[in-house]
Design an enzyme around this catalytic site. Structure first.
Site, PDB file in Angstrom:
ATOM      1  N   THR A  57       5.848 -91.202  -2.015  1.00 27.48           N
ATOM      2  CA  THR A  57       5.052 -92.422  -1.869  1.00 27.48           C
ATOM      3  C   THR A  57       5.940 -93.526  -1.291  1.00 27.48           C
ATOM      4  OG1 THR A  57       5.603 -93.358  -4.027  1.00 27.48           O
ATOM      5  CG2 THR A  57       3.795 -91.753  -3.967  1.00 27.48           C
ATOM      6  N   CYS A  58       5.389 -94.726  -1.184  1.00 34.29           N
ATOM      7  CA  CYS A  58       6.179 -95.858  -0.678  1.00 34.29           C
ATOM      8  C   CYS A  58       7.396 -96.127  -1.558  1.00 34.29           C
ATOM      9  CB  CYS A  58       5.321 -97.121  -0.642  1.00 34.29           C
ATOM     10  SG  CYS A  58       3.982 -97.019   0.540  1.00 34.29           S
ATOM     11  N   ASP A 118       0.802 -99.909 -12.501  1.00 33.15           N
ATOM     12  CA  ASP A 118       0.121 -99.452 -11.281  1.00 33.15           C
ATOM     13  C   ASP A 118      -0.031 -97.936 -11.377  1.00 33.15           C
ATOM     14  OD1 ASP A 118      -0.774 -98.815  -8.772  1.00 33.15           O
ATOM     15  OD2 ASP A 118       0.665-100.079  -7.703  1.00 33.15           O
ATOM     16  N   GLN A 124      -1.324 -89.020  -6.766  1.00 38.09           N
ATOM     17  CA  GLN A 124      -0.359 -88.272  -5.946  1.00 38.09           C
ATOM     18  C   GLN A 124       0.153 -87.045  -6.696  1.00 38.09           C
ATOM     19  OE1 GLN A 124       0.357 -89.039  -2.808  1.00 38.09           O
ATOM     20  NE2 GLN A 124      -0.922 -90.863  -2.824  1.00 38.09           N
ATOM     21  N   GLY A 193      -3.664 -99.423  10.969  1.00 35.20           N
ATOM     22  CA  GLY A 193      -3.440 -98.262  10.104  1.00 35.20           C
ATOM     23  C   GLY A 193      -4.317 -98.358   8.867  1.00 35.20           C
ATOM     24  N   THR A 194      -4.794 -97.219   8.410  1.00 37.06           N
ATOM     25  CA  THR A 194      -5.706 -97.231   7.256  1.00 37.06           C
ATOM     26  C   THR A 194      -5.177 -96.354   6.125  1.00 37.06           C
ATOM     27  OG1 THR A 194      -7.015 -95.497   8.347  1.00 37.06           O
ATOM     28  CG2 THR A 194      -7.787 -97.762   8.584  1.00 37.06           C
ATOM     29  N   GLY A 195      -3.865 -96.464   5.861  1.00 29.99           N
ATOM     30  CA  GLY A 195      -3.285 -95.786   4.697  1.00 29.99           C
ATOM     31  C   GLY A 195      -3.865 -96.374   3.425  1.00 29.99           C
TER      32      GLY A 195
END
EC number: 1.2.1.70
Length: 413
Positions: A57-58, A118, A124, A193-195
């Site tokens: 992930t980020c 969060d 994920q 972008g549509t992440g």
């Protein structure tokens, strides 16, 4: 004796890196896209890894899995990303067995998230498990563990207020825009972008800014159209990006590419532009900072924004930890049961063999041998003996592995 538990010579590891020690640039090197993840899983299967899941992930890239040595998993990560072993050693962590289990619980329940509470990561983890299971890379231990983490996540979300209030990276993005851009409702906002973070940011912008000038651009136009349809937004072709950039007052970049998609060369600006880069690796080249009228803010900067909501969330950490401990104990009991069940079955079989030999001997020796009575008494004694051993192995104070070894040696199982 058949053994259906964890292979003795394999250890359960969690290896990876996250926002705590690895900056965005390093996390970018170790980020794994869909193709790289597929390659990693196939390589793991070829190399005989029994079970593992991969999350990227980020904020983190991690592998949870079984190996004889953690380097087997580190090697998989480095060979399927742009990261090196040297980089890994500087910023990464390696946990094993109980520590690895505890780490996955903390991650999956939002206690280890960059913004406390969060819960995005749990989805994920679910996806990672599904992908591994499809390739027969998820054993019963992994399945039970992931399900336990999901259960803990649900309980914490339902029974505590640790995720109360609108606080996430996407909400922090909107807060930043609202605080730093005057008359936001009249400004031109471009989402490139549509992440997932981009989508969430877009939804929050629509909700809080009351802005009707939000434009979406994505390389795959139908994804942008799908999101725009839900929110009644404008969609433009990827070919029009340079034109839309000139119109924009705010640019939100969430392209999820492996290399920068926005740089100084593409920005031919006639007015100030605020850029929010919500991508890992960074999708906006740092050379845009050379332009006087550009303000660049990255995901990590937004994550440092703390407010009252986060302070309130911290009060609920003990309650969340208590839930984790309860479900972790249930998992440990199941795991120990898996460990000792084969030993108890083998012990019972051994005692039955001894019983049969003794009964044969007594039949020959005694003319008035009571077969039925002898069977009844023998079986009751065997059951009592095996129950004693089972209760000993269930005891929290018992060193299960050591006790199993002793039982195996004494009874030659």
């Amino acid at each position: 004796m058949e053994n259906n538990t964890i292979p003795k010579h394999n250890t359960f590891y969690a290896i990876g890196l996250n926002y705590k020690k690895a900056d965005a640039e390093i996390r970018g090197k170790f980020s794994i896209d869909a193709q790289s993840k597929s390659n990693l899983l196939q390589q793991a299967k070829t190399e005989g890894i029994e079970s593992l899941i991969v999350t990227s992930t980020c904020n983190r890239t991690e592998i949870y899995g079984f190996a004889q040595h953690p380097f087997q998993l580190i090697k998989l990560l480095c060979e399927n990303s742009k990261g090196t072993v040297e980089d890994f050693q500087k910023v990464a962590y390696v946990y094993k067995n109980q520590e690895a289990i505890s780490h996955l619980f903390k991650v999956g329940t939002g206690l280890d998230s960059q913004i406390l509470g969060d819960f995005e990561i749990i989805s994920q983890i679910k996806i990672a498990f599904t992908e591994s299971k499809a390739l027969d890379l998820a054993n019963s231990f992994m399945e039970r563990l992931v399900n336990s983490v999901i259960q803990a996540s649900k309980r914490i979300k339902t029974d505590t207020d640790i995720s109360s209030g609108a606080t996430s990276v996407s909400f922090a993005s909107v807060q930043y825009i609202m605080k730093n851009v005057a008359n936001i409702g009249e400004k031109n906002i471009l989402l490139f972008g549509t992440g997932k973070i981009g989508r969430n940011t877009c939804e929050n912008l629509v909700k809080h800014s009351k802005n009707e000038h939000i434009t979406l651009i994505n390389r795959t136009k139908d994804k942008a159209e799908k999101l725009a349809g839900k929110l009644n937004l404008i969609v433009k072709d990827y070919a029009d990006l340079h034109i839309e950039l000139q119109k924009a007052d705010v640019l939100v970049v969430a392209t999820g590419a492996q290399n920068p998609t926005i740089d100084k060369a593409i920005l031919n600006l006639k007015k100030p532009l605020l850029i929010l880069d919500l991508s890992i690796p960074k999708n906006v080249n740092s050379d845009v900072n050379e332009l006087e009228n550009v303000t660049l803010v990255h995901l990590d900067d937004l994550s440092q924004i703390t407010d009252e909501t986060l302070e309130k969330r911290k009060l609920h950490i003990p309650a969340a930890e208590a839930i984790i401990e309860e479900i972790k104990n249930e998992f440990s009991s199941w795991m120990n049961g898996r460990k000792y069940a084969p030993t108890i079955h083998a012990l019972k079989a051994k005692l039955n063999t001894i019983k049969e030999k003794e009964l044969i001997f007594q039949r020959k020796k005694l003319s008035n041998f009571d077969e039925e009575q002898a069977e009844l008494i023998s079986n009751r004694i065997i059951q009592k003996i095996t129950n004693h051993f089972a209760n000993h192995l269930k005891d929290e104070e018992t060193m299960v592995d050591e006790s199993i070894d002793y039982i195996n040696k004494i009874f030659q199982l």
